[in-house]
Design a protein around this motif. Structure first.
Motif, PDB file in Angstrom:
ATOM      1  N   PRO A  56      13.870   0.561   4.287  1.00  0.00           N
ATOM      2  CA  PRO A  56      14.952   1.507   4.052  1.00  0.00           C
ATOM      3  C   PRO A  56      15.436   1.470   2.604  1.00  0.00           C
ATOM      4  O   PRO A  56      15.487   0.400   2.000  1.00  0.00           O
ATOM      5  CB  PRO A  56      16.063   1.027   4.989  1.00  0.00           C
ATOM      6  CG  PRO A  56      15.389   0.148   5.976  1.00  0.00           C
ATOM      7  CD  PRO A  56      14.199  -0.434   5.304  1.00  0.00           C
ATOM      8  N   ARG A  57      15.767   2.621   2.078  1.00  0.00           N
ATOM      9  CA  ARG A  57      16.298   2.769   0.723  1.00  0.00           C
ATOM     10  C   ARG A  57      15.363   2.245  -0.364  1.00  0.00           C
ATOM     11  O   ARG A  57      15.811   1.834  -1.427  1.00  0.00           O
ATOM     12  CB  ARG A  57      17.642   2.033   0.577  1.00  0.00           C
ATOM     13  CG  ARG A  57      18.663   2.377   1.612  1.00  0.00           C
ATOM     14  CD  ARG A  57      19.572   3.464   1.096  1.00  0.00           C
ATOM     15  NE  ARG A  57      20.550   3.818   2.080  1.00  0.00           N
ATOM     16  CZ  ARG A  57      21.833   3.472   2.004  1.00  0.00           C
ATOM     17  NH1 ARG A  57      22.261   2.767   1.002  1.00  0.00           N
ATOM     18  NH2 ARG A  57      22.670   3.860   2.929  1.00  0.00           N
ATOM     19  N   ALA A  58      14.085   2.189  -0.114  1.00  0.00           N
ATOM     20  CA  ALA A  58      13.159   1.731  -1.153  1.00  0.00           C
ATOM     21  C   ALA A  58      11.788   2.323  -0.894  1.00  0.00           C
ATOM     22  O   ALA A  58      11.465   2.683   0.239  1.00  0.00           O
ATOM     23  CB  ALA A  58      13.077   0.212  -1.163  1.00  0.00           C
ATOM     24  N   GLU A  81      18.961   8.571   1.282  1.00  0.00           N
ATOM     25  CA  GLU A  81      17.584   8.394   1.742  1.00  0.00           C
ATOM     26  C   GLU A  81      16.609   9.095   0.796  1.00  0.00           C
ATOM     27  O   GLU A  81      15.525   8.617   0.526  1.00  0.00           O
ATOM     28  CB  GLU A  81      17.416   8.951   3.162  1.00  0.00           C
ATOM     29  CG  GLU A  81      18.039   8.089   4.230  1.00  0.00           C
ATOM     30  CD  GLU A  81      17.287   6.783   4.443  1.00  0.00           C
ATOM     31  OE1 GLU A  81      16.186   6.618   3.895  1.00  0.00           O
ATOM     32  OE2 GLU A  81      17.826   5.920   5.150  1.00  0.00           O
ATOM     33  N   LEU A  82      17.025  10.256   0.300  1.00  0.00           N
ATOM     34  CA  LEU A  82      16.162  11.042  -0.578  1.00  0.00           C
ATOM     35  C   LEU A  82      16.009  10.368  -1.940  1.00  0.00           C
ATOM     36  O   LEU A  82      15.011  10.538  -2.632  1.00  0.00           O
ATOM     37  CB  LEU A  82      16.771  12.435  -0.749  1.00  0.00           C
ATOM     38  CG  LEU A  82      15.811  13.584  -0.995  1.00  0.00           C
ATOM     39  CD1 LEU A  82      14.829  13.722   0.149  1.00  0.00           C
ATOM     40  CD2 LEU A  82      16.580  14.882  -1.160  1.00  0.00           C
ATOM     41  N   ALA A  83      17.032   9.552  -2.290  1.00  0.00           N
ATOM     42  CA  ALA A  83      17.050   8.930  -3.612  1.00  0.00           C
ATOM     43  C   ALA A  83      15.789   8.091  -3.850  1.00  0.00           C
ATOM     44  O   ALA A  83      15.243   8.093  -4.963  1.00  0.00           O
ATOM     45  CB  ALA A  83      18.292   8.067  -3.749  1.00  0.00           C
ATOM     46  N   ALA A 119       6.129  17.597  -2.984  1.00  0.00           N
ATOM     47  CA  ALA A 119       7.062  17.524  -1.850  1.00  0.00           C
ATOM     48  C   ALA A 119       8.459  17.118  -2.319  1.00  0.00           C
ATOM     49  O   ALA A 119       9.463  17.631  -1.817  1.00  0.00           O
ATOM     50  CB  ALA A 119       6.555  16.520  -0.821  1.00  0.00           C
ATOM     51  N   VAL A 120       8.526  16.204  -3.269  1.00  0.00           N
ATOM     52  CA  VAL A 120       9.812  15.726  -3.775  1.00  0.00           C
ATOM     53  C   VAL A 120      10.442  16.818  -4.633  1.00  0.00           C
ATOM     54  O   VAL A 120      11.626  17.130  -4.510  1.00  0.00           O
ATOM     55  CB  VAL A 120       9.614  14.431  -4.596  1.00  0.00           C
ATOM     56  CG1 VAL A 120      10.925  13.986  -5.232  1.00  0.00           C
ATOM     57  CG2 VAL A 120       9.047  13.330  -3.707  1.00  0.00           C
ATOM     58  N   ILE A 164      10.877  15.747   4.869  1.00  0.00           N
ATOM     59  CA  ILE A 164      11.547  16.092   6.126  1.00  0.00           C
ATOM     60  C   ILE A 164      11.466  14.920   7.103  1.00  0.00           C
ATOM     61  O   ILE A 164      10.395  14.337   7.299  1.00  0.00           O
ATOM     62  CB  ILE A 164      10.888  17.347   6.753  1.00  0.00           C
ATOM     63  CG1 ILE A 164      10.972  18.507   5.751  1.00  0.00           C
ATOM     64  CG2 ILE A 164      11.592  17.729   8.057  1.00  0.00           C
ATOM     65  CD1 ILE A 164       9.923  19.560   5.960  1.00  0.00           C
ATOM     66  N   PHE A 165      12.602  14.587   7.701  1.00  0.00           N
ATOM     67  CA  PHE A 165      12.631  13.502   8.679  1.00  0.00           C
ATOM     68  C   PHE A 165      12.526  14.065  10.091  1.00  0.00           C
ATOM     69  O   PHE A 165      13.194  15.049  10.414  1.00  0.00           O
ATOM     70  CB  PHE A 165      13.950  12.727   8.572  1.00  0.00           C
ATOM     71  CG  PHE A 165      14.033  11.830   7.375  1.00  0.00           C
ATOM     72  CD1 PHE A 165      13.007  11.777   6.448  1.00  0.00           C
ATOM     73  CD2 PHE A 165      15.135  11.019   7.175  1.00  0.00           C
ATOM     74  CE1 PHE A 165      13.070  10.948   5.346  1.00  0.00           C
ATOM     75  CE2 PHE A 165      15.216  10.182   6.071  1.00  0.00           C
ATOM     76  CZ  PHE A 165      14.187  10.155   5.156  1.00  0.00           C
TER      77      PHE A 165
END
Lengths: 333, 300
Positions: free
Chosen positions: B186-188, B254-256, B266-267, B273-274
């Protein structure tokens, strides 16, 4: 050749190799990139894939490899000298398993401690290392005669086993996918994906290396025995504390950055001793530089041999380093 | 003459009677007996150690026969009331045997458990998930084994119909180069696990109208490094998240982590998309839902 000149020559030679490796490693990888394009600032950042592969994927990875390798190798040298035990590793005193336990808990509990661009896992890992350092230090310094290396070693090894059992317990209780992630973390991974984790680990590593810088002469005397060192004017307890804290801090920071990458901390110091002798004024800087170069090379192999698949770097360090060390051992004896 | 006629008539009646008995036997007694036999051989006490197969059992109406499930089972909600008997790595053999099951559903790698079940004379149904076709075939085989052939076939046909509808909807549209992520720190951008060119996740992505960026990798999954993600430049990133985070476009936090890969289309085009929910990575009957959601994300 005077001793000073010999030291300088050897250290400069090792430094040249390490620098060359660190400069060369980001230029190669699983994808072929154009360096001129990567450094062309006229191309917008979003459009420059080559620059992103170089600066976002490879450079932080090579830098973290160099830092982790240097820290683990130096910690190995210091602990082997201080404990007068050739089998001591940065992981002997339980710091690494403390760090691993922290990481496991962060993964299994889904902790969200992320800050300043660093995710939960490295933060929890470093916190775990600090807890382990604290426990071992408290146990070893509760003796009347200051820091006892025997107590330090026994406490470290016991704590290591205890934490390993807790790690297995956490893994066992974790969800299946989390359990897989924890196993993968234990194999080591230098693909940090940004500079934030490196910057976060840097202050602790710099503090550790500042302490390492004053240690070599003391370590030479400590290897001859505590009494000899004391007779030669070394403040043994203070020196041992410094050695323990610097090695532990370096290990904790390295493990939080790349996971517990095995082999480097035990074999690189011996490998370098076989090459340059046992004077710590040479061994400590040479092992630090060799550890950096060796880890970067191993990670380069990890990310290219089976590309686009990659091997965990902890497997590569042992696969490349093991036979090399045995060959050097047989040749020298 | 008369006598002969009577005799003929009697013979004819006897023949008809015999025929009637045969017809009655064939049309009533045989099905009845085979029904009774089937009912007796149909397992009444099933222990399932595979969550995806537990879901299949309930989907085909065999739920009442299930007496215990694995520690990881959570769907359908009824299973939460059933006893738990361990899982893939830690099946509680003693507990399983004490439940007196007449069928234990095991995963392919549970070799020791199967050997123990064999010694205890308890039949097993072995399963190993592979591609989408295998999942549907397993469902049919499980139906046949548990006495629910017709229901299982109907359930499979329903899934196939939904998949066919998705196929038809996306046919002729441009298939975007898609990265299918199913696990990540998460977050990485670390420890990113993605679908390779094999297995049910890959098949689901193909049906949903995506072109798997790792379709050339002959593996079910792989760890993708930052470099490889940049080099493969996916146009859409679909992240399957078993945790219950909000569906659709992820939060800024999350996108960060993805935003570091600025050159990835995509970015750049905000097509990360989740797809979330506990079912998204379960190779069971609910996979059609996931495929429909994937198709909607890829071809809105």
């Amino acid at each position: 050749m005077t001793i000073r000149r010999r030291i300088v020559t050897i250290v400069v030679a090792f430094a040249a190799v390490a620098v060359a490796v660190v400069i060369w490693a980001p230029t190669v990888g699983s994808t072929s990139i154009s360096l001129s394009r990567a450094f062309d600032s006229s191309i917008p950042w979003e459009d420059n894939v080559d620059a992103q592969i170089f600066f976002v994927a490879r450079l932080p990875r090579v830098l973290s490899g160099a830092i982790v390798g240097a820290a683990l190798a130096a910690a190995g040298v210091v602990l082997q000298a201080m404990l007068r035990n050739p089998l001591a590793t940065p992981f002997t005193l339980g710091v690494s398993s403390g760090g691993a336990l922290g990481a496991m808990l962060a993964i299994a509990l889904g902790l969200d401690l992320g800050m300043l661009g660093v995710s939960s896992v490295p933060i929890a890992s470093f916190a775990g290392s600090l807890v382990a350092i604290g426990i071992v230090y408290w146990l070893a310094s509760s003796q009347k005669r200051g820091l006892s290396t025997n107590v330090l070693l026994l406490a470290g090894v016991t704590l290591n086993s205890f934490f390993s059992a807790l790690i297995l317990f956490v893994q066992y209780m974790a969800d299946f996918t989390e359990s897989f992630r924890t196993v993968r973390w234990l194999m080591g991974d230098l693909d940090v994906g940004s500079y934030s984790p490196i910057l976060a680990a840097l202050p602790f590593l710099l503090a550790a290396f500042a302490m390492f810088a004053v240690l070599p002469r003391t370590l030479n005397l400590l290897t001859m025995g505590e009494d000899v060192a004391a007779a030669r004017g070394v403040e043994v307890i203070r020196a041992q504390r410094l050695a323990f804290l610097s090695a532990s801090l370096a290990t904790g920071a390295a493990v939080s950055l790349g996971g517990p990458i095995g082999f480097i901390g035990i074999v690189v110091p011996h490998l370098v001793r076989l090459m340059v002798g046992s004077d710590h004024r040479v061994v400590l800087p040479a092992a630090t530089l060799f550890g950096a170069a060796f880890t970067v090379i191993c990670d380069l192999a990890a990310r290219t041999i089976m590309a686009p698949l990659e091997l965990p770097v902890g497997i590569v360090t042992a696969l490349i380093g093991g036979p090399f060390f045995l060959w050097l051992l047989v040749k020298k004896s | 003459m008369t006598i002969r006629t009577t005799m003929d008539a009697e013979t004819t009646i006897t023949k008809h009677a015999k025929l009637l008995v045969v017809v009655l036997f064939v049309s009533f007694v045989v099905p009845f007996v085979s029904f009774v036999v089937a009912l007796q051989s149909r397992p009444q006490r099933i222990v399932s150690l595979v969550p995806a197969l537990t879901e299949m059992l309930y989907a085909m109406g065999a739920g009442p026969q299930v007496v215990a499930v694995s520690s990881y089972d959570e769907y359908p909600p009824e299973v939460t009331k059933l006893p738990r008997v361990g899982a893939l790595l830690d099946p509680d053999t003693e507990r399983i045997i004490s439940l007196e099951p007449d069928l234990v559903i095991t995963y392919g790698s549970q070799v020791d458990l199967r050997a123990q079940m064999k010694r205890a004379a308890i039949p097993t149904f072995d399963y190993r998930h592979a591609d989408l076709r295998d999942i549907l075939l397993t469902m049919k085989a499980l139906g046949a084994r548990t006495g629910h052939s017709a229901e299982a076939d109907r359930a499979v046909a329903a899934i196939e119909a939904r998949l066919a509808a998705v196929r038809a909807r996306v046919a002729g549209t441009r298939r975007p180069k898609t990265l299918l992520v199913f696990s990540r720190e998460p977050r990485a951008l670390r420890n990113i696990y993605v679908s390779g060119g094999r297995g049910f996740l890959h098949d689901m992505l193909e049906i949903a109208g995506g072109d798997d960026v790792f379709g050339d990798i002959d593996r079910e999954s792989m760890q993708a490094s930052t470099e490889v993600l940049l080099a493969r430049a996916p146009e859409v990133i679909l992240e399957l998240r078993p945790d219950d985070i909000p569906e659709g476009t992820p939060t800024q936090a999350e996108l960060a982590s993805w935003s570091r890969l600025a050159s990835v289309p995509a970015v750049r085009n905000r097509r990360v998309i989740f797809i979330s929910g506990r079912a998204v990575t379960v190779p069971g009957p609910r996979l059609a839902d996931t495929v429909e959601r994937m198709a909607l994300a890829l071809h809105p």
